[in-house]
Design a protein around this motif. Structure first.
Motif, mmCIF file in Angstrom:
data_model
loop_
_atom_site.group_PDB
_atom_site.id
_atom_site.type_symbol
_atom_site.label_atom_id
_atom_site.label_comp_id
_atom_site.label_asym_id
_atom_site.label_seq_id
_atom_site.Cartn_x
_atom_site.Cartn_y
_atom_site.Cartn_z
ATOM 1 N N LEU A 51 0.811 -1.225 0.000
ATOM 2 C CA LEU A 51 0.000 0.000 0.000
ATOM 3 C C LEU A 51 0.840 1.269 0.000
ATOM 4 O O LEU A 51 0.426 2.301 -0.523
ATOM 5 C CB LEU A 51 -0.934 0.026 1.216
ATOM 6 N N GLU A 52 2.022 1.206 0.588
ATOM 7 C CA GLU A 52 2.876 2.396 0.659
ATOM 8 C C GLU A 52 3.329 2.858 -0.722
ATOM 9 O O GLU A 52 3.735 4.006 -0.889
ATOM 10 C CB GLU A 52 4.095 2.105 1.536
ATOM 11 N N ASN A 53 3.250 1.991 -1.711
ATOM 12 C CA ASN A 53 3.686 2.330 -3.070
ATOM 13 C C ASN A 53 2.538 2.690 -4.005
ATOM 14 O O ASN A 53 2.766 2.943 -5.180
ATOM 15 C CB ASN A 53 4.494 1.174 -3.664
ATOM 16 N N TRP A 54 1.313 2.697 -3.518
ATOM 17 C CA TRP A 54 0.166 3.025 -4.360
ATOM 18 C C TRP A 54 0.140 4.521 -4.638
ATOM 19 O O TRP A 54 0.540 5.338 -3.808
ATOM 20 C CB TRP A 54 -1.132 2.633 -3.685
ATOM 21 N N ARG A 55 -0.371 4.880 -5.802
ATOM 22 C CA ARG A 55 -0.557 6.284 -6.181
ATOM 23 C C ARG A 55 -1.964 6.446 -6.750
ATOM 24 O O ARG A 55 -2.478 5.557 -7.413
ATOM 25 C CB ARG A 55 0.466 6.725 -7.227
ATOM 26 N N THR A 56 -2.539 7.588 -6.512
ATOM 27 C CA THR A 56 -3.868 7.918 -7.027
ATOM 28 C C THR A 56 -3.753 9.140 -7.925
ATOM 29 O O THR A 56 -3.105 10.123 -7.556
ATOM 30 C CB THR A 56 -4.841 8.210 -5.864
ATOM 31 N N LEU A 57 -4.375 9.075 -9.094
ATOM 32 C CA LEU A 57 -4.411 10.200 -10.033
ATOM 33 C C LEU A 57 -5.841 10.717 -10.098
ATOM 34 O O LEU A 57 -6.768 9.938 -10.339
ATOM 35 C CB LEU A 57 -3.966 9.771 -11.428
ATOM 36 N N ARG A 58 -6.014 12.017 -9.855
ATOM 37 C CA ARG A 58 -7.329 12.653 -9.907
ATOM 38 C C ARG A 58 -7.211 13.961 -10.651
ATOM 39 O O ARG A 58 -6.224 14.681 -10.511
ATOM 40 C CB ARG A 58 -7.847 12.957 -8.506
ATOM 41 N N SER A 59 -8.251 14.278 -11.379
ATOM 42 C CA SER A 59 -8.306 15.572 -12.047
ATOM 43 C C SER A 59 -8.854 16.598 -11.071
ATOM 44 O O SER A 59 -9.936 16.421 -10.501
ATOM 45 C CB SER A 59 -9.208 15.481 -13.281
ATOM 46 N N ARG A 60 -8.093 17.676 -10.868
ATOM 47 C CA ARG A 60 -8.508 18.769 -9.982
ATOM 48 C C ARG A 60 -8.132 20.084 -10.652
ATOM 49 O O ARG A 60 -6.959 20.311 -10.965
ATOM 50 C CB ARG A 60 -7.810 18.681 -8.617
ATOM 51 N N GLY A 61 -9.131 20.923 -10.893
ATOM 52 C CA GLY A 61 -8.865 22.224 -11.507
ATOM 53 C C GLY A 61 -8.219 22.122 -12.881
ATOM 54 O O GLY A 61 -7.389 22.938 -13.230
ATOM 55 N N GLY A 62 -8.595 21.095 -13.630
ATOM 56 C CA GLY A 62 -8.058 20.929 -14.973
ATOM 57 C C GLY A 62 -6.670 20.313 -15.023
ATOM 58 O O GLY A 62 -6.088 20.178 -16.095
ATOM 59 N N LYS A 63 -6.129 19.931 -13.877
ATOM 60 C CA LYS A 63 -4.802 19.317 -13.833
ATOM 61 C C LYS A 63 -4.891 17.959 -13.145
ATOM 62 O O LYS A 63 -5.720 17.752 -12.260
ATOM 63 C CB LYS A 63 -3.817 20.201 -13.060
ATOM 64 N N THR A 64 -4.026 17.064 -13.547
ATOM 65 C CA THR A 64 -3.963 15.758 -12.908
ATOM 66 C C THR A 64 -3.075 15.854 -11.681
ATOM 67 O O THR A 64 -1.937 16.296 -11.759
ATOM 68 C CB THR A 64 -3.413 14.700 -13.882
ATOM 69 N N ARG A 65 -3.641 15.467 -10.562
ATOM 70 C CA ARG A 65 -2.914 15.472 -9.294
ATOM 71 C C ARG A 65 -2.590 14.038 -8.907
ATOM 72 O O ARG A 65 -3.421 13.150 -9.054
ATOM 73 C CB ARG A 65 -3.755 16.089 -8.169
ATOM 74 N N VAL A 66 -1.390 13.820 -8.398
ATOM 75 C CA VAL A 66 -0.966 12.508 -7.944
ATOM 76 C C VAL A 66 -0.793 12.559 -6.432
ATOM 77 O O VAL A 66 -0.125 13.440 -5.908
ATOM 78 C CB VAL A 66 0.371 12.094 -8.606
ATOM 79 N N THR A 67 -1.438 11.617 -5.762
ATOM 80 C CA THR A 67 -1.312 11.530 -4.313
ATOM 81 C C THR A 67 -0.904 10.107 -3.931
ATOM 82 O O THR A 67 -1.037 9.170 -4.711
ATOM 83 C CB THR A 67 -2.636 11.889 -3.603
ATOM 84 N N ASP A 68 -0.431 9.956 -2.710
ATOM 85 C CA ASP A 68 -0.043 8.642 -2.210
ATOM 86 C C ASP A 68 -1.265 7.888 -1.724
ATOM 87 O O ASP A 68 -2.279 8.481 -1.374
ATOM 88 C CB ASP A 68 0.917 8.793 -1.026
ATOM 89 N N GLY A 69 -1.117 6.567 -1.681
ATOM 90 C CA GLY A 69 -2.077 5.728 -0.992
ATOM 91 C C GLY A 69 -3.202 5.184 -1.840
ATOM 92 O O GLY A 69 -3.324 5.510 -3.013
ATOM 93 N N PRO A 70 -4.020 4.322 -1.207
ATOM 94 C CA PRO A 70 -5.168 3.740 -1.909
ATOM 95 C C PRO A 70 -6.105 4.813 -2.434
ATOM 96 O O PRO A 70 -6.127 5.933 -1.934
ATOM 97 C CB PRO A 70 -5.849 2.901 -0.831
ATOM 98 N N TYR A 71 -6.880 4.451 -3.428
ATOM 99 C CA TYR A 71 -7.718 5.416 -4.123
ATOM 100 C C TYR A 71 -8.913 5.903 -3.330
ATOM 101 O O TYR A 71 -9.467 6.948 -3.619
ATOM 102 C CB TYR A 71 -8.168 4.850 -5.474
ATOM 103 N N THR A 72 -9.358 5.155 -2.332
ATOM 104 C CA THR A 72 -10.497 5.580 -1.528
ATOM 105 C C THR A 72 -10.199 5.353 -0.055
ATOM 106 O O THR A 72 -9.343 4.547 0.303
ATOM 107 C CB THR A 72 -11.780 4.790 -1.870
ATOM 108 N N GLU A 73 -10.927 6.055 0.771
ATOM 109 C CA GLU A 73 -10.846 5.811 2.213
ATOM 110 C C GLU A 73 -11.790 4.656 2.519
ATOM 111 O O GLU A 73 -12.972 4.711 2.222
ATOM 112 C CB GLU A 73 -11.283 7.063 2.983
#
Length: 123
Positions: free
Chosen positions: A51-73
């Protein structure tokens, strides 16, 4: 029809288990995985990375943001996946019930979710 199987676990429950209990539990997985694959209906089967190596990509404000961790809480986390090609949902359920997460690990909060899916190959 193809079915996606998602194997879940509950990290808090799994982490609360004694190391020897985890080792014993995990040692039972390969024969069950082999039994499931022996049906000839499993197209893909995989455990997912730490899980420590998971990344989530989300579109925010027209840009793709990458965050750590599983995709949902969630209390449960996907730890593996498999794809079954079956002639009926009953056959898919029978095969999915062979997966270790469906037969072992109540203490670790293991479970399997089976989802019918459309399948397209990329060209």
């Amino acid at each position: 029809m193809k079915y996606l199987g998602l194997a879940y676990f509950t990290p808090e429950k799994f982490d609360a288990m004694a190391p020897d209990d985890i080792k014993e539990l995990v040692s039972q997985c390969p024969p069950l995985d082999e039994k499931m694959r022996a049906t000839g209906k499993v197209l893909i089967s995989a455990s997912l990375g730490n899980l420590e190596n998971w990344r989530t990509l989300r579109s925010r404000g027209g840009k793709t943001r990458v965050t750590d961790g599983p995709y949902t809480e969630s209390k449960e986390v996907v730890g593996g996946l498999f794809i079954i090609e079956a002639d009926s949902s009953d056959e898919a359920l029978r095969i999915a019930s062979m997966h270790p997460a469906a037969t072992l690990g109540e203490e670790g909060g293991w479970a399997v979710e089976l989802i019918p899916m459309d399948f397209y190959l990329a060209q």
